[in-house]
Motif scaffolding. Sequence first.
Motif, PDB file in Angstrom:
ATOM      1  N   SER A  84       2.174  -2.075   5.515  1.00 33.93           N
ATOM      2  CA  SER A  84       3.373  -1.809   4.711  1.00 33.93           C
ATOM      3  C   SER A  84       4.302  -3.013   4.663  1.00 33.93           C
ATOM      4  N   ARG A 102       5.435  -1.672  -7.632  1.00 31.82           N
ATOM      5  CA  ARG A 102       6.104  -0.779  -6.683  1.00 31.82           C
ATOM      6  C   ARG A 102       5.809   0.674  -7.011  1.00 31.82           C
ATOM      7  N   TYR A 105       2.112   1.502  -6.101  1.00 36.38           N
ATOM      8  CA  TYR A 105       1.872   1.653  -4.665  1.00 36.38           C
ATOM      9  C   TYR A 105       2.413   2.980  -4.127  1.00 36.38           C
ATOM     10  N   PHE A 106       3.350   3.590  -4.846  1.00 41.26           N
ATOM     11  CA  PHE A 106       3.926   4.845  -4.377  1.00 41.26           C
ATOM     12  C   PHE A 106       3.111   6.063  -4.825  1.00 41.26           C
ATOM     13  N   TYR A 109       1.338   8.512  -2.228  1.00 43.22           N
ATOM     14  CA  TYR A 109       2.219   9.411  -1.481  1.00 43.22           C
ATOM     15  C   TYR A 109       2.544  10.670  -2.279  1.00 43.22           C
ATOM     16  N   TRP A 161      -3.916   4.761   4.149  1.00 40.71           N
ATOM     17  CA  TRP A 161      -3.798   4.460   2.706  1.00 40.71           C
ATOM     18  C   TRP A 161      -2.707   5.303   2.068  1.00 40.71           C
ATOM     19  N   GLN A 162      -2.637   6.584   2.410  1.00 40.22           N
ATOM     20  CA  GLN A 162      -1.639   7.450   1.801  1.00 40.22           C
ATOM     21  C   GLN A 162      -0.248   7.203   2.378  1.00 40.22           C
ATOM     22  N   ALA A 165       2.516   4.020   1.386  1.00 40.12           N
ATOM     23  CA  ALA A 165       3.453   4.030   0.257  1.00 40.12           C
ATOM     24  C   ALA A 165       4.881   4.296   0.720  1.00 40.12           C
ATOM     25  N   THR A 168       6.246   1.441   2.845  1.00 38.13           N
ATOM     26  CA  THR A 168       6.525   0.267   2.021  1.00 38.13           C
ATOM     27  C   THR A 168       7.872   0.393   1.324  1.00 38.13           C
ATOM     28  N   ILE A 169       8.187   1.574   0.808  1.00 41.06           N
ATOM     29  CA  ILE A 169       9.472   1.797   0.136  1.00 41.06           C
ATOM     30  C   ILE A 169      10.627   1.554   1.104  1.00 41.06           C
TER      31      ILE A 169
END
Length: 286
Positions: A84, A102, A105-106, A109, A161-162, A165, A168-169
């Motif tokens: 992340s 962005r 990548y979300f 989730y 992987w899930q 997101a 990262t935010i």
Amino acid sequence: MKRKNSKLAWFVLVPAMTVFFLFHTLPLLQGVFYSFTDFKGYGNWEFVGFRNYLNIFSDMRVRGAYVFTLSFSILSTILVNIISILIALGLNSKIKYHKTLRAIYFVPYMLGTLIIGYVFSFIFSRLLPQIGTSLDISWLQFNMLGNPNLAWIGIVVVAVWQSAAFNTILYLSGLVTIDPDLYEAADIDGAKPTTKFFNITLPLIMPFFTINMVVAMKNFLMVFDQIIALTGGGPGTSTESVSLLIYRGGFQGGEFAYQSANAVLFFIIIAVISLFQIRVLERREN
């Protein structure tokens, strides 16, 4: 005016607190109560004291579930935070279409965990073996989810992987708060990228790092959906998590009181781990 606001506050809070008590606090108290009985989920019951708690420590299946869950959670928490941070640093740079990336990548989730699990189950059991066979890659020609020693890898891949997101935010939110002048000053001094990261970026996003570490660890400790969709806890009980064991034993195996005791113990362990993480990481923030 103050009286009207007070009445409005009570009008909003009372229904919310009532619903919270009925669907959260009351079941929690009932679980703690039944953990001291021999209740099977139906029929009569009697008090047995701490017998359920004592039996947990000698139950090899419970011990195996805790070892798997803790190992999976530690590894997944480390991986998801590393990945992340790297993604956030890339998305925070001045690359083209970074806002679109962005959003992309979300997406993981927002998708349902069971749907993702079934898709990856197909990938691991059908697609990858076919690719391995066509490319003559021996280690890729079998379904890793059917191997007791490798099935955990698939669960880690899907969970990380899930979860990446959301993490990262949060890291992107932290990077936005850093003053660009600090990086300009570091560039003038000839600082390397690694030096800027460990001396500027990481210290200034430590509060966000703390949140991500605690939340990720808590979520991975409670892993359930990914295992149900990918392996069902198998092969055998090699990927059986504590949450899955509590569900199966409590609602399918007639061990409601026993697994209630296990759930209470698991809750305490999660709380202790979370408090320990907060205590240690808050010191790093200072």
